[in-house]
Design an enzyme around this catalytic site. Structure first.
Site, PDB file in Angstrom:
ATOM      1  N   ASP A  81      11.692 -21.454 -42.357  1.00 47.83           N
ATOM      2  CA  ASP A  81      11.374 -20.707 -41.142  1.00 47.83           C
ATOM      3  C   ASP A  81      10.102 -19.906 -41.376  1.00 47.83           C
ATOM      4  O   ASP A  81       9.706 -19.673 -42.522  1.00 47.83           O
ATOM      5  CB  ASP A  81      12.507 -19.732 -40.804  1.00 47.83           C
ATOM      6  CG  ASP A  81      13.646 -20.413 -40.063  1.00 47.83           C
ATOM      7  OD1 ASP A  81      13.434 -21.523 -39.582  1.00 47.83           O
ATOM      8  OD2 ASP A  81      14.737 -19.822 -39.985  1.00 47.83           O
ATOM      9  N   ASP A 141      18.435 -18.902 -39.839  1.00 45.37           N
ATOM     10  CA  ASP A 141      19.085 -17.612 -39.588  1.00 45.37           C
ATOM     11  C   ASP A 141      19.948 -17.602 -38.332  1.00 45.37           C
ATOM     12  O   ASP A 141      20.814 -16.765 -38.182  1.00 45.37           O
ATOM     13  CB  ASP A 141      18.047 -16.486 -39.503  1.00 45.37           C
ATOM     14  CG  ASP A 141      16.955 -16.782 -38.484  1.00 45.37           C
ATOM     15  OD1 ASP A 141      17.121 -17.719 -37.689  1.00 45.37           O
ATOM     16  OD2 ASP A 141      15.933 -16.067 -38.500  1.00 45.37           O
ATOM     17  N   ASP A 167      21.104 -22.987 -36.104  1.00 46.22           N
ATOM     18  CA  ASP A 167      20.594 -23.579 -37.347  1.00 46.22           C
ATOM     19  C   ASP A 167      21.727 -24.134 -38.207  1.00 46.22           C
ATOM     20  O   ASP A 167      21.463 -24.830 -39.196  1.00 46.22           O
ATOM     21  CB  ASP A 167      19.826 -22.527 -38.166  1.00 46.22           C
ATOM     22  CG  ASP A 167      18.479 -22.189 -37.553  1.00 46.22           C
ATOM     23  OD1 ASP A 167      17.875 -23.090 -36.947  1.00 46.22           O
ATOM     24  OD2 ASP A 167      18.041 -21.037 -37.667  1.00 46.22           O
TER      25      ASP A 167
END
Length: 1088
Positions: free
Chosen positions: A476, A784, A788
Site C-alpha cells: 500500500d 489495512d 483487503d
C-alpha cells in the site's frame, strides 16, 4: 497432492526436474501449510520416523485436538443459531408477544439501575420483549447510570463496573508446567530403553563388585541430564509462545469515555462503555445498538453462517467476536468476558493447538532419512558386536577373552550384552535427530520475539520462513510508504485557490454553511473541545478525516453546533471500492441535502455545477478542464485530492419505512462542487533505502494504491520504486480498471512489469496477487481495509497494518506490522531469510556429527569389536548436538549478507552443495584423525598396551571428538563465507552456549550464566568432564600435552574449512542423488 510438482516449482527451485522422480509423491514436500488440507498434514506425520511423538509434534497442529475444538465451536454456535431461529420465528407476532409476556422489572445492583443477570440474559437470548419492557436501548443507556457521554474515565468508576458486571476477560488454560515437559521428554522410546538397561546394569554391577554401579549410574545420570536440559529448552520456548499469543489477543479498541474518544485494550472494556463501530471492526463485547446506519454484521465466527445480518432497532443485539461488514453505528456494552457467548467459546478452546511450517515438515523428512540410516547402522553394530562377543572374538582391556562358554558367569555375560545393547541404542539416540524439526520452532520463537522489537507481530509461524522466500511485495502507499500524517496544504473553493494555513475563509455565508455541514456531518471522525481554558482541540478519525476536519476548524467550522443543526437520515459509508462516502441530512428548515466526499476525479465526474466564493452557481462544463488541471497539478506534487460536493433532494422521495431506507441507494449525480483539497502525506524517512535493500535482495516492490495515477507516480518516484521518468508510463504504471479488463494472457505479461497500480480496488489487488502467484512468484501483500482481506488471505504472506488496519484485515493476515512502516516489512524479510539460514547451519553441524560418530563406531566395531565412544559419551555428544547446538546456531541474528543474495526457492534442497562440501570435509577429517588415534594411538602417543593406556587413548578420542564439534560450531555459522568469525562477538548467546556447555549441568546456574560467560571458558566444560567426572564417563585424567594435542586437532578444522570453501561445487544439487534410496523407502512405507 498431485503426483508431480507444478511448473511454478521449477521457477522456485531454479533447477530442472529429474524425470526419475516425477512419479514420487513426497509427503514431506509441502510448499505451504497455509490452508493445507487435513489429509496432507496427516500424511507427513504417518511417514515420519519418530521416537518421541509427544515432543516431536508438540509445536505442530494437533489434528485430533483441532477436531475436538471444532466440535465445541459447532455446539456453541448451534446455541446461537437456536436463539436466532427462535427470534426470527417470533418477529411476525412481536407486538402481541410483548403485550402478553411478563418480564421482571429491572432491579438495581451495586448502585446501577439494572442487575448483571438481567443484562446478560436479555442480550444472550436476544430478548426483544425484555428490552422493550426495560424501555429500549436509549432508556437503558441513559436511565441506568450509563451517561450519554460514555463512562467517566476515572479509575474508581471503572473499578466499580468491573466489580459489579465483570471484566472483559475469560479464563485461559494454563500452559504446560515444567514437570509436564520433563514427563514428555521421558517418553522418548530410546531413553526409556537406556534407563531400563541402566537399571539392570546397576543391579548386576553392584552384585559383582563394589564399584560396579559406575556403568549403570553414569548412564542414568547422562539420560537424566539429557531429559532435564531438553525439558528446560522446550519449556522456555513454550513461555515465549504464550507471551506472543497473549500479545495477539490484545486488540486495541476505540471508545468514548467522558465525551472524548480514546483507545484502550479490549480487556479494559466495561459494561456501559459507548463504542463506535466502523467497517472491519470487531465487536469487543455483547451489547445493544444505540444508533446506526446500514450496519451489517458478519456473525459467522459465532453462528457458523456466512450470511451478513443487518442490525437496526428491531434487531439491536450485537454479539462479541463478530465483525462489522458494512455501515457504521454506536453500541452500548451490556455484557463482557465470560458472560458472553464469545467468552464461553474462547474459554473452552483457548489452548493453542500449534501449527506446522513447510520447513518444519521438510525437516521431519530429513530427520526420517537420517533416522533410517542411523537405525540401520545401529542394527549393524549390534549384530557385529553380539556375534564377536559370543564367538569369543571380543577381548577385555587386559587382552583376555571377554566371553568363554561355560566359564563366564551369567551376570557378567548379561552385563556385557547390556553394554553392547545400550551402545547400539545410543547410536540410535545420536542418529535420530528428534531435535532437528524442533530447531525450526526454536529459531522461529527467537525470531518472533526479536521481530516484536522490530514492530512486527507474527500471527502465523509459517509466515516467518515464507517471507524469506518472497520474490515480490505488493505494498500500500498510505501509511506504509508514507507517514500517514496528513495535512491539507492546498484548497480550491469554487475557482478560487485558497491558503489552508490562514484562519477563516472569506466567502458567502451559504458557501460556508454548506461546506461546514458537508465536513462536520459526512465524517466518521469527531472534534472534542474541552471547556477548560487553554485546552487544545482534539480531532479524531482516520488520517484523511482528521486532515479535512482540521481544515474545517481553521475555516471557522464549529463541529458540535453544525451537527446539531441537522439530522442524519442515511449514511453511505466510505469504502475502498466506491472511493467515496455520503450522507443524507434533514435541516431545521426540513430541507433534505445530500453530501458526498471522496476521490476528487470521481466526485468531479458526478458534478454538474460548482459554487463560487460569492455564493453564485455556475455550470461546470465550461470549467471542467480547469478543475481537472488543478487535480492533476496537485497529484503530480504527490498530494491526495479529495472533493466535497452536495445537492438538494426532495423530501418526498426519501424512503419513510426503515427497511426501505436501508436499501436506499443514495443519489450520486447532479452534484454541486463545493471544494477540492490537496492533502500532503510525506514519504517515510528511510523508505527509499528500504526499497533499495529489497531490490538488491531480488525482491521486487510494487505499489498498489487507491490514489489516482499521478499521485501514485509521484510517490513511487520519491520512494525509489520508479527509478526515472522513463519508467513512469505503461506497462510499469497502470490503473486497476485497465488491468482488470486485460485478457488472462495480457495480465500475465503485464504483471511481470507492473511497478505501480493506481486507482486500484481490493478486487484489482486480489487479481494481481492471483496472477503473480500463478507465475510462480512468492507474494507478500500489505493491506489495512476490510476489503483487503481476500488479497491478504490469498497471498503467500499477508501483512496487515497495526495502526490503520481493521480487525478483519488483521485476522486474515499472517504478520501485523505494528508501526505501519515499510522498513518493518523489510526487517521481516531479513528475519525470514535468517530463519532458513540458521536451520541450514544447524543441519550442517548436526550431519557432520552424525556422519563422524556413526562411521567411527561402525568401523571400530566391525574391525576390533569395540566402540571408542561409549554410551555416556555419545549421550553427551547428543546433548551438545541436539539441544545446545540448536540453541547456539538457531539464534544467530540476521546479517547484511542475507540481503545481498536472491530469495531462497521454497523447494530448494535444504542441504546445498556448499553444505555437502563443508560437512564431507569436516567429517572425513574427524573420522580420519580419530580412527588413526583408535588403531595407532597407543604407538603414536607412546602409551603402554595395558588397561591404563587404552583408557588414555579412548579418553583422548572422546576429548578430541567433542572439541572438534565445538570448533566446528564456528565453521557452521558461515557455511558460505571464509571468515567464520565475523560478528561472533556480537552474538552473546552463541558465545555463552559454546563457552559454557558443561556449566549447563550445574542446574542452578543454567539461566544466569547462559548469556554472560565469556569465550575464555570455552574449554571449561570438557576439562571438568575429563578431569573430575572420569568415573561416570569412563575417562581418565589427561596431561597438558594431550590437551594440547586435542586442541590442535580441533582448531585445525578452522583453516581446513577456509581452504575447503575455495573448492568449487557443481550446480546440480547432490541432494537429488542421495534422496533416491530415501524416496524408495518412503514410497514403500506409503504403500503399506
Amino acid at each position: 497432492m498431485s503426483s508431480s510438482p507444478p511448473a511454478a516449482a521449477d521457477i522456485e527451485t531454479g533447477v530442472v526436474n529429474d524425470n526419475d522422480n516425477d512419479n514420487f509423491d513426497d509427503p514431506f514436500d509441502i510448499a505451504t501449510t497455509k490452508n493445507a488440507s487435513t489429509h496432507t498434514l496427516r500424511r507427513w506425520r504417518q511417514a515420519a520416523l519418530v521416537l518421541n511423538a509427544s515432543r516431536r509434534f508438540r509445536y505442530t497442529l494437533d489434528l485430533r485436538k483441532n477436531e475436538d475444538q471444532e466440535k465445541r465451536r459447532r455446539m456453541i454456535r448451534s446455541h446461537a443459531q437456536v436463539i436466532r431461529a427462535a427470534l426470527l420465528f417470533k418477529l411476525a407476532g412481536q407486538r402481541a408477544l410483548v403485550l402478553e409476556t411478563t418480564v421482571a422489572p429491572p432491579s438495581p445492583s451495586g448502585g446501577y439501575g439494572i442487575a448483571l443477570e438481567q443484562l446478560v440474559s436479555m442480550t444472550r437470548d436476544h430478548n426483544i420483549a425484555a428490552l422493550l419492557q426495560y424501555g429500549g436501548a436509549s432508556y437503558i443507556f441513559i436511565k441506568h447510570n450509563f451517561p450519554s457521554m460514555g463512562v467517566p474515565g476515572d479509575n474508581n468508576e471503572l473499578s466499580d463496573r468491573k466489580l459489579v458486571f465483570g471484566t472483559n476477560t475469560y479464563p485461559v488454560k494454563e500452559g504446560r508446567s515444567f514437570l509436564r515437559f520433563i514427563w514428555e521428554s521421558l517418553k522418548d522410546l530410546t531413553l526409556i530403553i537406556l534407563i531400563v538397561a541402566a537399571a539392570v546394569s546397576l543391579v548386576l554391577g553392584i552384585k559383582t563388585e563394589a564399584k560396579g554401579w559406575y556403568d549403570g549410574g553414569s548412564i542414568t545420570f547422562a539420560v537424566l541430564l539429557v531429559i532435564f536440559v531438553t525439558a528446560t529448552s522446550d519449556y522456555r520456548q513454550s513461555l515465549q509462545f504464550q507471551n506472543l499469543n497473549a500479545e495477539k489477543r490484545n486488540i486495541q479498541i476505540e471508545l468514548t469515555r467522558g465525551g472524548r474518544r480514546k483507545k484502550v485494550s479490549i480487556y479494559d472494556v466495561v459494561v456501559g462503555d459507548v463504542i463506535p463501530l466502523n467497517i472491519g471492526d470487531q465487536v469487543p463485547a455483547d451489547g445493544l445498538l444505540i444508533k446506526g446506519h446500514s450496519l451489517a454484521i458478519d456473525e459467522s465466527s459465532m453462528t457458523g453462517e456466512s450470511k451478513i445480518v443487518h442490525k437496526d432497532k428491531k434487531a439491536p443485539f450485537l454479539m462479541s467476536g463478530c465483525k462489522v461488514a458494512d455501515g457504521a453505528g454506536t453500541m452500548l456494552v451490556t455484557s463482557v468476558g465470560i458472560n458472553t457467548e464469545w467468552g464461553l467459546l474462547m474459554a473452552s478452546i483457548s489452548e493453542d493447538t500449534g501449527e506446522e511450517t513447510p520447513l518444519q515438515v521438510r525437516l521431519n523428512g530429513v530427520a526420517t532419512f537420517i533416522g533410517i540410516v542411523g537405525v540401520s547402522v545401529a542394527l549393524l553394530v549390534l549384530a557385529v558386536l553380539l556375534s564377536r562377543f559370543f564367538t569369543g572374538n571380543s577381548k577385555k582391556p587386559d587382552g583376555s577373552v571377554q566371553f568363554v562358554r561355560g566359564k563366564t558367569s551369567a551376570s557378567e555375560a548379561i552385563n556385557d550384552v547390556i553394554k553392547i545393547f545400550t551402545a547400539a541404542v545410543t547410536i540410535v539416540v545420536v542418529a535420530v535427530p528428534e531435535g532437528l524439526p524442533l530447531a525450526v520452532t526454536l529459531t522461529l520463537a527467537y525470531s518472533m520475539k526479536k521481530m516484536m522489537a522490530d514492530k512486527a507481530l507474527v500471527r502465523r509461524l509459517s509466515a516467518c520462513e515464507t517471507m524469506g522466500s518472497a520474490t515480490t511485495i505488493c505494498s500500500d502507499k498510505t501509511g506504509t510508504l508514507t507517514l500517514n500524517q496528513m495535512t491539507v496544504v492546498e484548497a480550491y473553493v469554487g475557482k478560487k485557490k485558497t491558503d489552508p494555513h490562514e484562519d477563516g475563509l472569506q466567502c458567502h455565508t451559504s458557501v460556508a454553511f454548506l461546506l461546514n455541514e458537508g465536513i462536520a456531518q459526512n465524517t466518521t471522525g469527531s472534534v472534542f473541545s474541552s471547556s477548560k481554558e487553554g485546552a487544545c482541540m482534539e480531532v479524531s478519525g482516520s488520517p484523511t478525516e482528521k486532515a479535512v476536519l482540521q481544515w474545517g476548524v481553521k475555516i471557522g467550522m464549529n463541529f458540535d453546533v453544525v451537527r446539531s443543526q441537522s439530522a442524519l437520515l442515511y449514511v453511505s459509508t466510505f469504502n475502498s471500492s466506491k472511493k467515496r462516502g455520503g450522507v443524507a441530512l434533514q435541516g431545521d428548515d426540513s430541507q433534505v441535502r445530500i453530501h458526498w466526499k471522496g476521490a476528487a476525479e470521481i466526485i468531479l465526474a458526478s458534478c454538474k455545477e460548482y459554487l463560487d466564493l460569492d455564493g453564485s452557481l455556475h455550470p461546470i462544463d465550461k470549467d471542467m478542464e480547469y478543475f481537472k488541471g488543478a487535480i492533476k497539478d496537485m497529484a503530480t506534487r504527490s498530494l491526495r485530492c479529495v472533493a466535497i460536493a452536495c445537492r438538494n433532494y426532495d423530501i418526498d422521495d426519501v424512503p419513510v419505512d426503515e427497511e426501505q431506507l436501508t436499501k436506499w441507494k443514495l443519489p450520486e449525480d447532479d452534484l454541486i462542487l463545493l471544494a477540492i483539497v490537496g492533502i500532503k502525506d510525506p514519504c517515510r524517512p528511510g523508505v527509499k533505502n528500504a526499497v533499495k535493500v529489497c531490490m538488491d535482495a531480488g525482491v521486487k516492490v510494487r505499489m498498489v494504491t487507491g490514489d489516482n495515477i499521478q499521485t501514485a507516480k509521484a510517490i513511487a518516484m520519491e520512494c525509489g520504486i520508479l527509478a526515472s521518468g522513463e519508467d513512469a508510463s505503461e506497462p510499469f504504471i497502470i490503473e486497476g480498471k485497465t488491468f482488470h479488463e486485460y485478457s488472462e494472457k495480457e495480465r500475465e505479461h503485464a504483471s511481470k512489469q507492473i511497478l505501480v497500480m493506481g486507482r486500484s480496488s481490493p478486487s484489482h489487488k486480489l487479481l494481481l496477487v492471483q496472477t503473480l502467484r500463478k507465475l510462480g512468484e512468492v507474494v507478500a501483500v500489505t493491506g489495512d481495509g476490510t476489503n483487503d482481506a481476500p488479497a491478504l488471505h490469498e497471498a503467500d504472506i499477508g501483512l496487515a497494518m497495526g495502526i490503520q488496519g481493521t480487525e478483519v484485515a488483521k485476522e486474515s493476515s499472517d504478520v501485523i506490522i505494528l508501526d505501519d512502516n515499510f522498513a518493518s516489512v523489510v526487517k521481516v524479510v531479513r528475519w525470514g531469510r535468517s530463519v532458513y539460514a540458521n536451520i541450514q547451519k544447524f543441519i550442517q553441524f548436526q550431519l557432520t556429527v552424525n556422519v563422524a560418530a556413526l562411521v567411527i563406531n561402525v568401523v571400530a566395531a566391525v574391525s576390533s569389536g569395540e566402540v571408542p565412544l561409549n554410551t555416556v559419551q555419545l549421550l553427551w555428544v547428543n546433548l551438545i548436538m541436539d539441544t545446545l547446538g540448536a540453541l547456539a546456531l538457531a539464534t544467530e541474528p540476521p546479517t547484511d549478507h542475507l540481503m545481498h543474495r536472491s530469495p531462497v526457492g521454497r523447494r530448494e534442497p535444504l542441504v546445498t552443495n556448499n553444505m555437502w562440501r563443508n560437512l564431507i570435509i569436516q567429517a572425513l577429517y574427524q573420522v580420519a584423525v580419530l580412527l588413526v588415534l583408535n588403531f595407532r594411538g597407543t604407538a603414536i602417543l607412546n602409551l603402554k598396551k595395558d588397561e591404563r593406556g587404552n583408557a588414555v587413548k579412548n579418553t583422548l578420542i572422546f576429548n578430541t571428538f567433542v572439541l572438534c564439534q565445538i570448533f566446528n560450531e564456528f565453521n557452521a555459522r558461515k557455511p558460505e563465507e571464509v571468515n567464520v568469525f565475523s560478528g561472533v562477538t556480537k552474538n552473546h548467546i552463541f558465545l555463552g552456549i559454546v563457552g559454557t556447555t558443561f556449566m549447563l549441568q550445574v542446574i542452578t546456574l543454567l539461566c544466569k550464566l547462559q548469556h554472560r560467560i565469556q569465550l575464555v571458558t570455552l574449554f571449561m566444560k570438557q576439562v571438568m568432564i575429563i578431569q573430575f567426572l572420569g568415573k561416570f564417563t569412563s575417562t581418565v585424567r589427561l596431561g597438558w600435552n594431550l590437551w594440547v594435542v586435542s586442541i590442535v586437532i580441533g582448531i585445525f578444522s578452522w583453516p581446513l574449512a577456509m581452504m575447503g570453501k575455495l573448492i568449487p561445487v557443481p550446480r546440480t544439487p547432490l541432494a537429488r542423488v542421495f534422496s533416491k534410496p530415501y524416496q524408495r523407502c518412503i514410497a514403500s512405507r506409503n504403500h503399506r
